[in-house]
Design a protein around this motif. Structure first.
Motif, short mmCIF file in Angstrom:
data_model
loop_
_atom_site.label_atom_id
_atom_site.label_comp_id
_atom_site.label_asym_id
_atom_site.label_seq_id
_atom_site.Cartn_x
_atom_site.Cartn_y
_atom_site.Cartn_z
N GLU A 79 0.92 -1.23 -0.21
CA GLU A 79 -0.04 -0.03 -0.07
C GLU A 79 0.93 1.12 -0.16
OE1 GLU A 79 -3.12 -0.10 -0.13
OE2 GLU A 79 -3.73 -2.10 0.22
N ILE A 85 -6.38 3.08 9.32
CA ILE A 85 -6.72 3.41 7.83
C ILE A 85 -6.85 4.73 7.51
CG2 ILE A 85 -7.80 2.54 5.78
CD1 ILE A 85 -8.06 -0.35 7.06
N THR A 133 -4.62 -8.76 20.74
CA THR A 133 -5.61 -8.46 19.42
C THR A 133 -5.62 -6.75 19.26
OG1 THR A 133 -6.78 -10.05 20.25
CG2 THR A 133 -8.12 -8.86 18.59
N GLU A 173 -9.04 -0.38 13.34
CA GLU A 173 -8.36 -0.55 12.05
C GLU A 173 -8.81 0.61 11.25
OE1 GLU A 173 -7.20 -5.10 11.36
OE2 GLU A 173 -9.27 -4.67 10.77
N ARG A 174 -10.18 0.96 11.39
CA ARG A 174 -10.85 1.84 10.38
C ARG A 174 -9.91 3.23 10.75
NH1 ARG A 174 -16.86 2.34 11.37
NH2 ARG A 174 -16.49 3.80 9.58
N GLU A 182 -2.66 -5.57 17.35
CA GLU A 182 -2.83 -5.98 16.17
C GLU A 182 -3.45 -5.28 15.25
OE1 GLU A 182 -1.03 -8.61 14.91
OE2 GLU A 182 -0.58 -10.01 16.47
N GLY A 232 -17.51 -7.10 23.24
CA GLY A 232 -17.33 -6.00 22.45
C GLY A 232 -16.16 -5.63 21.69
N GLU A 245 -14.67 -6.88 19.34
CA GLU A 245 -14.55 -6.88 17.86
C GLU A 245 -14.99 -5.35 17.43
OE1 GLU A 245 -16.82 -8.34 19.76
OE2 GLU A 245 -18.56 -8.81 18.85
N TYR A 246 -16.00 -4.67 18.10
CA TYR A 246 -16.17 -3.38 17.86
C TYR A 246 -14.88 -2.32 17.86
CZ TYR A 246 -20.80 -4.94 18.41
OH TYR A 246 -22.13 -5.74 18.10
N LEU A 293 0.52 -0.08 8.48
CA LEU A 293 -0.47 -0.87 9.40
C LEU A 293 0.37 -1.60 10.61
CD1 LEU A 293 -3.23 -1.92 7.04
CD2 LEU A 293 -3.35 -0.51 8.86
N PRO A 294 -0.28 -2.01 11.72
CA PRO A 294 0.46 -2.45 12.72
C PRO A 294 1.69 -3.66 12.42
CG PRO A 294 -1.54 -2.11 13.38
CD PRO A 294 -1.54 -1.81 12.04
N PHE A 295 2.98 -3.54 12.51
CA PHE A 295 4.08 -4.39 12.35
C PHE A 295 4.18 -4.89 10.87
CE2 PHE A 295 1.76 -5.05 16.59
CZ PHE A 295 2.71 -4.30 17.19
N TRP A 334 0.91 4.27 1.73
CA TRP A 334 0.11 5.15 2.60
C TRP A 334 0.59 6.51 2.32
CZ3 TRP A 334 -3.72 2.73 3.87
CH2 TRP A 334 -3.99 1.30 4.33
N TYR A 350 -11.84 -3.42 18.04
CA TYR A 350 -10.89 -3.91 17.22
C TYR A 350 -10.93 -3.40 15.63
CZ TYR A 350 -8.42 -7.37 14.04
OH TYR A 350 -7.55 -7.87 12.92
N SER A 351 -12.24 -3.18 15.12
CA SER A 351 -12.75 -2.72 13.98
C SER A 351 -12.57 -1.16 13.88
CB SER A 351 -14.10 -3.22 13.43
OG SER A 351 -13.94 -4.55 12.80
#
Lengths: 322, 449
Positions: free
Chosen positions: A10, A238, A292, A234-235, A295, A225, A227-228, A43-45, A12, A230-231
């Motif tokens: 990518e 990005i 998590t 990530e958003r 990451e 929660g 996963e919330y 992004l991470p690592f 960036w 986490y996403s």
């Protein structure tokens, strides 16, 4: 061999801001060293396409009075150190923490409200006990946060503490105090990219330089929660890397607080046998939550259990091995 | 990767014969791209075009099915790099590895433990998916005997691990037709491995010792040899290296439609771990970052439960809030004098509260409000769980008719609502319950009408 596989990279255009916590004597504080987070251009690592100049760091949580409501696993692991914030902070430094996160509970163990004098005395004692940079969080009620954090900001002027939490309904007083006395702030928003962005804008509008702002996306623990968070992280990451300036703050995750609150980390009996041993399960709960979130872009993970510190320190070292 | 309408158009006869039912070939191509018609509708399409189009329609990461019957599981077929872009579909299979050099009774105990382990969360039963059996002895007979003994104890799918094709062949004969995965074809043995996999009609893992070039070369050879169902082991074992490799493979498959690496991936988090904690950290990374199968070397329920929970979390569809139906729920046969509590319809919130209410043994009513599937604090912050919402739920459900009292317990996190709620519900007393579900049983014990 037919050709080589071309690795997609990518391109960036953005980078995370570098934020430095703590100030040494030369810089107007009293810390033995400072800690810088952020600066990532990928992004991470993912070293194959960008730079990660600063590894994520670990903060250990210290509270200003005995946390009788904590999981028995934590109470046992820390023992009597929990009775004195300075001793507790010293032990946290010995365990390998990069930062101390001091939580002012707002009430002492007898149920009396903490006075500003008591709060500042605790902060001073912790600053004396450790050379690490310090994060200070208030009890979480607007009025009390403002009262205590303003006093703390003044008493520890120049130390480059990170003060929090700033929320959309209550950020002005804390930001003003941090501005006036040379501290950082933590901007906290409820698992939402736009709200996180908006709060950074509001704080920036008060002329707080953005290299003094950390972002708390709100942590959901494993099973509660995660996963919330986490996403959303990530958003946010990005968006930051694609050049959205108001999302480029390093992220802090209160992993220990959320992880150790849950039944899985507290209940030894009355739970299914398939949950396994409480101590191992509860520590694993914190380890998995922290891993998590690292990451997905955490720059600071705030932990509670001594054993988790070692495991996560080792994890970060391995993830940073290029 | 799907082709665009224009790309499809180039493969069509471009005669505009209209026999497909559309005025032009371009219009037909657009419908094909939108997957609204079948290619068969064109009577003149060439064989090459058919092949190109069906290849393009194939998923970028091949779907692989392992096992049979109720224990069958599938991996691959993922379509995004980040779960927020759509969702992750097929949860990575969790496996425990045993070695044919371990004592028979230990092997039996491990197989039985994994076979019977299951733990429930938010109404979903979570289990391990497979057992990996490694030919550590190097002896084909020992391996086959171990596989036969394990098969006698479980119908779980196996990953059969050996670098010798004849050992895998012998084991496959004992396996019982449950569609195992063979591990692994390498530069040295791939031809012999291909034969065994082909004869058995089973999937084959491919291991590279020299990065993605070697891996892609091997899968191309195997694919040309007629082996379609492949699973990748790109070789890295360290955290940073495998994160990079697995990310690169996923990107190549999804963004470049790179067929040689368009397969699910098998991982071994325990292989370089010097402790169980290191293994669980690596396994957690693999759950979030792109593994299809995760082979563990330790099994402990205190570790299995968090890992299974992580898998459930990461593979939850982010597009739909997980919620339960709003309404009145009963616990332990409540009567007119039993307490009434309220919470939101976020399923995690509901199951936390329901678990405690049920477990307390005390009869109670739970009024679940429609908070659009959000948790208490999130819903409150978003204005979906306010005094008005709760009052409306009380009125529309007619819960009052079931009670002799007019007392409603709200979650401690929204204590601020009590005043406003008493205004909305004249005659009701609003009580503030605990902040966390775990404290509900203690609260119920002291609750008085």
């Amino acid at each position: 061999m037919p050709g080589t596989v071309e690795i997609p990279k990518e391109k960036w255009t953005g980078a995370i801001r570098q934020v430095t916590l703590g100030a040494t004597a030369d810089q107007g504080g009293s810390r033995a060293r400072t800690v810088t987070v952020g600066g990532e251009t990928t992004l991470p690592f993912l070293f194959f396409e960008g730079a990660i100049p600063n590894p994520p760091v670990i903060a250990l949580e210290v509270q200003d009075s005995y946390p009788a409501d904590w999981s028995p696993v934590l109470l046992q692991a820390w023992g009597d150190a929990l009775r004195d914030p300075a001793t507790w902070a010293r032990k946290a430094e010995e365990l390998g923490a990069d930062l101390i996160m001091l939580r002012l509970r707002g009430v002492n163990s007898n149920g009396q409200l903490t006075t500003t004098a008591q709060a500042t005395a605790t902060v001073r004692a912790v600053l004396q006990a450790t050379g690490l940079p310090v994060i200070v969080r208030g009890p979480g009620q607007a009025e009390r946060d403002n009262e205590l954090l303003v006093a703390v900001a003044e008493a520890a002027a120049g130390e480059r503490l990170a003060l929090g939490l700033c929320e959309d309904k209550n950020y002005r007083t804390i930001v003003a105090a941090a501005l006036a006395h040379g501290h950082l702030v933590i901007a906290s928003s409820p698992i939402d990219v736009n709200l996180a962005k908006q709060l950074n804008i509001l704080i920036s509008d008060m002329r707080m330089p953005l290299d003094r702002v950390l972002m708390d996306p709100t942590t959901g623990a494993l099973g509660y929660g995660l996963e919330y968070t986490y996403s959303v992280m990530e958003r946010l990451r990005i968006a930051a890397l694609t050049g959205d300036s108001m999302t480029q703050q390093p992220m802090i995750c209160f992993v220990g607080e959320e992880s150790w609150r849950q039944k899985e980390s507290r209940a030894a009996s009355g739970v299914p046998a398939q949950w396994g041993d409480l101590e191992k399960r509860s520590v694993t709960w914190e380890i998995v939550t922290a891993t998590t979130l690292l990451e997905s872009g955490a720059d600071i993970v705030v932990l509670r259990h001594p054993k988790t510190v070692g495991v996560i320190r080792n994890t970060i070292r391995k993830l940073m091995a290029q | 990767m799907a082709l665009s309408g224009l790309e499809i158009y180039k493969l069509l006869p471009k005669t505009n014969c209209k026999e497909c039912g559309f005025p032009t070939c371009l219009a037909f191509a657009m419908k094909l791209a939108a997957k609204q018609v079948e290619l068969d509708a064109c009577p003149y399409v060439s064989a090459e075009a058919k092949e190109a189009l069906s290849a393009a329609a194939a998923p970028p990461i091949r779907l692989i099915k392992l096992g049979s019957g109720r224990r069958e599981f599938q991996i691959g077929n993922e379509t995004v790099l980040f779960r927020h872009e759509k969702t992750f579909f097929n949860k990575p299979g969790l496996a425990l590895r045993i070695k044919d050099t371990e004592p028979a009774e230990e092997i039996t105990a491990k197989v039985e433990t994994v076979h019977t382990y299951g733990v429930e969360r938010v109404g979903i039963e979570m289990t391990f998916n497979a057992i990996a059996i490694e030919n550590a002895s190097g002896d084909a007979d020992t391996f086959a005997r171990t596989v036969a003994a394990a098969r006698a104890k479980t119908d779980l799918p196996f990953v059969l691990m050996s670098n010798r094709a004849e050992a895998l062949k012998a084991a496959l004969a004992q396996e019982g037709g449950h569609k195992p995965l063979l591990y692994a074809a390498t530069v040295e043995n791939w031809e012999a491995m291909a034969e065994v996999a082909k004869a058995g009609g089973v999937s084959l893992a491919v291991r590279s010792r020299d990065g993605l070039d070697e891996l892609a070369d091997l899968t191309t050879k195997l694919s040309n040899a007629g082996i379609a169902d492949l699973v990748l082991d790109p070789g890295s074992r360290d955290l940073a290296g495998s994160l990079a490799q697995l990310t690169q493979i996923r990107r190549l498959a999804l963004k470049k439609n790179y067929r040689p690496l368009g397969y699910p991936i098998i991982t071994f988090p325990g292989e370089v771990a010097s402790s169980e904690e290191e293994e669980v950290v690596a396994a957690a990374q693999y759950v979030a970052k792109y593994a299809g199968i995760i082979v563990l070397d330790h099994f402990d329920p205190a570790v299995a439960y968090p890992l299974l929970t992580l898998r459930l979390n990461i593979y939850t569809d982010p597009q739909k809030p997980i919620s339960v139906d709003p309404g009145i729920y009963e616990f332990n046969h409540p009567g007119a004098d039993s307490p009434l509590l309220t919470t939101t319809n976020f399923s995690l919130t509901y199951f936390s509260v329901a678990g405690e209410l049920d477990g307390s043994g005390i009869p109670s009513w739970l009024l679940v409000c429609d908070a659009e599937g959000m948790s208490v604090l999130t819903a409150w912050a978003a204005g979906k769980f306010d005094a008005e919402t709760i009052a409306k739920a009380v009125k529309t459900t007619g819960v009052a008719e079931k009670l002799n009292h007019r007392k409603l317990t709200i979650p401690g996190h929204v204590a601020v609502l009590s005043g406003e709620l008493e205004d909305e519900l004249p005659g009701w007393e609003i009580q503030v319950g605990p902040r966390e579900a775990v404290d509900i049983p203690a609260y119920l014990k002291v609750w008085k009408q």
